[in-house]
Write an enzyme that holds these catalytic residues in place. Structure first.
Site, mmCIF file in Angstrom:
data_model
loop_
_atom_site.group_PDB
_atom_site.id
_atom_site.type_symbol
_atom_site.label_atom_id
_atom_site.label_comp_id
_atom_site.label_asym_id
_atom_site.label_seq_id
_atom_site.Cartn_x
_atom_site.Cartn_y
_atom_site.Cartn_z
ATOM 1 N N THR A 62 -5.723 2.928 18.579
ATOM 2 C CA THR A 62 -5.625 1.831 17.603
ATOM 3 C C THR A 62 -4.364 2.012 16.759
ATOM 4 O O THR A 62 -3.747 1.038 16.335
ATOM 5 C CB THR A 62 -6.862 1.772 16.679
ATOM 6 O OG1 THR A 62 -6.926 2.945 15.886
ATOM 7 C CG2 THR A 62 -8.149 1.605 17.465
ATOM 8 N N HIS A 257 1.583 -2.406 -4.216
ATOM 9 C CA HIS A 257 2.629 -1.637 -3.531
ATOM 10 C C HIS A 257 2.911 -2.181 -2.135
ATOM 11 O O HIS A 257 1.994 -2.524 -1.385
ATOM 12 C CB HIS A 257 2.203 -0.177 -3.406
ATOM 13 C CG HIS A 257 1.965 0.485 -4.733
ATOM 14 N ND1 HIS A 257 2.950 0.615 -5.686
ATOM 15 C CD2 HIS A 257 0.853 1.038 -5.271
ATOM 16 C CE1 HIS A 257 2.449 1.227 -6.746
ATOM 17 N NE2 HIS A 257 1.173 1.489 -6.523
HETATM 18 O O1 LIG Z 1 7.177 -0.071 -11.948
HETATM 19 C C1 LIG Z 1 6.627 1.029 -11.792
HETATM 20 N N1 LIG Z 1 6.151 1.710 -12.873
HETATM 21 C C2 LIG Z 1 5.529 2.930 -12.762
HETATM 22 O O2 LIG Z 1 5.102 3.524 -13.783
HETATM 23 C C3 LIG Z 1 5.399 3.465 -11.466
HETATM 24 N N2 LIG Z 1 4.850 4.614 -10.993
HETATM 25 C C4 LIG Z 1 4.980 4.602 -9.643
HETATM 26 O O3 LIG Z 1 4.563 5.501 -8.870
HETATM 27 N N3 LIG Z 1 5.629 3.480 -9.246
HETATM 28 C C5 LIG Z 1 5.899 2.751 -10.355
HETATM 29 N N4 LIG Z 1 6.503 1.551 -10.544
#
Ligand SMILES: O=c1[nH]c(=O)c2[nH]c(=O)[nH]c2[nH]1
Length: 306
Positions: A62, A257
């Site tokens: 997979t 993310h």
């Molecule tokens: O814009 C962000 N702020 C964060 O405090 C943070 N922490 C992280 O791991 N990525 C991000 N991105």
């Protein structure tokens, strides 16, 4: 040998979340187009041995089906969910004799551009059809009316103009510095309206809602961001600057993310085009901005992401 009968079976990687960015328009490709898909693969065929004897000789992992989805997005682009699914389904059936049928299911999440009239590059989007407007009114004999307005489920994305670097690095830090990343969030916003607005029977609540929403979106689109925290501050300030009846803004911004997919094992370069859209875990950035001299009233401890 089992005395029972193995009947219909299928397998594959489900819910591959993928964002494909195509850069078009002009030499610098500043006009971005995005396709945001949830792709599930199910393969059917000669899988008796895998189930009955533990012999995996016929089993395409997979994990490979997942990689194929991402590699195909890079190689062929995504012109439509149907065309992309056809390519994948044919590929699986024609490339492995044991695979007799492949079913590809695609959900596409639609995005609309956030219009920014002052700039020619276009890389800011709002996800269609999810947002919910909210209002909370409290009336007390002693303190009078308190009107909180807001919205939730307003998902936005900048496909560039976002960086994150210069952060603390301790023995547990593995995050790489980012100089061009996707910035996406699902906005929950609440704002406190002034007592004067609350007491005004003619107050245009729809108008102030539209204005607050528009200025939040414009600030999101126009801010060159070095962190989501900086974007939060810009969004809240823009509302306070443009909607005089609003005294305080609280924002809850999950950092949705998007991770660049490593396509090098397949000999493909990923020039910020193919991303894995993770739904959790996520960074959660929250904050209140209010007018100087005004006492903040919006609760900070509500569990409002659920
Ligand atoms: O814009 C962000 N702020 C964060 O405090 C943070 N922490 C992280 O791991 N990525 C991000 N991105």
């Amino acid at each position: 040998m089992s005395k029972h009968v193995l009947a219909q079976n299928q397998y594959g990687k489900a819910e591959n979340r993928i964002v494909r960015i195509a850069r078009r328009g002009g030499e610098d490709g500043a006009w971005h187009e995005i396709r945001d898909l949830n792709v599930s693969v199910a393969l059917r065929g000669e899988y008796r041995d895998v189930h009955l004897t533990g012999d995996n000789g016929n089993c395409l992992p997979t994990d490979t089906t997942k990689n194929t989805v991402y590699a195909f997005a890079k190689e062929h682009g995504v012109t439509s969910p149907e065309a992309f699914a056809i390519l994948l389904a044919k590929h699986f059936v024609t490339s492995q004799p044991v695979i007799r049928e492949a079913q590809i299911r695609v959900e596409e999440f639609a995005w609309e551009r956030i219009p920014v009239p002052t700039r020619k590059e276009q890389h800011s989007f709002v996800r269609q059809g999810q947002e919910v407007r909210t209002a909370q009114v409290t009336y007390s004999e002693t303190t009078g009316l308190q009107v909180l307005s807001g919205l939730k489920e307003l998902t936005v994305m900048n496909s560039t103009n976002s960086e994150f670097h210069g952060f603390i690095k301790d023995e547990y830090t593995t995050l790489q510095e980012a100089y061009d990343r996707i910035l996406a969030t699902k906005v929950t916003a609440r704002w406190a309206n002034s007592a004067t607005a609350a007491a005004d029977p003619e107050h245009d609540w729809d108008g102030s809602y539209r204005k607050a929403r528009r200025h939040m979106l414009e600030a999101f689109a126009e801010t060159y961001s070095y962190s989501l925290q900086q974007t939060l501050h810009a969004m809240a300030c823009r509302v306070l600057d443009h909607v005089p009846t609003v005294n305080e803004v609280r924002l809850n911004l999950p950092n949705k993310h998007h991770f660049l997919v490593d396509l090098e094992p397949f000999g493909l370069k990923n020039d910020n085009e193919v991303y894995f859209a993770a739904d959790r875990m996520y960074g959660l950035i929250e904050g209140t901005v209010h007018r100087d001299g005004v006492q903040p009233v919006i609760a900070t401890s509500d569990w409002i992401t659920a």
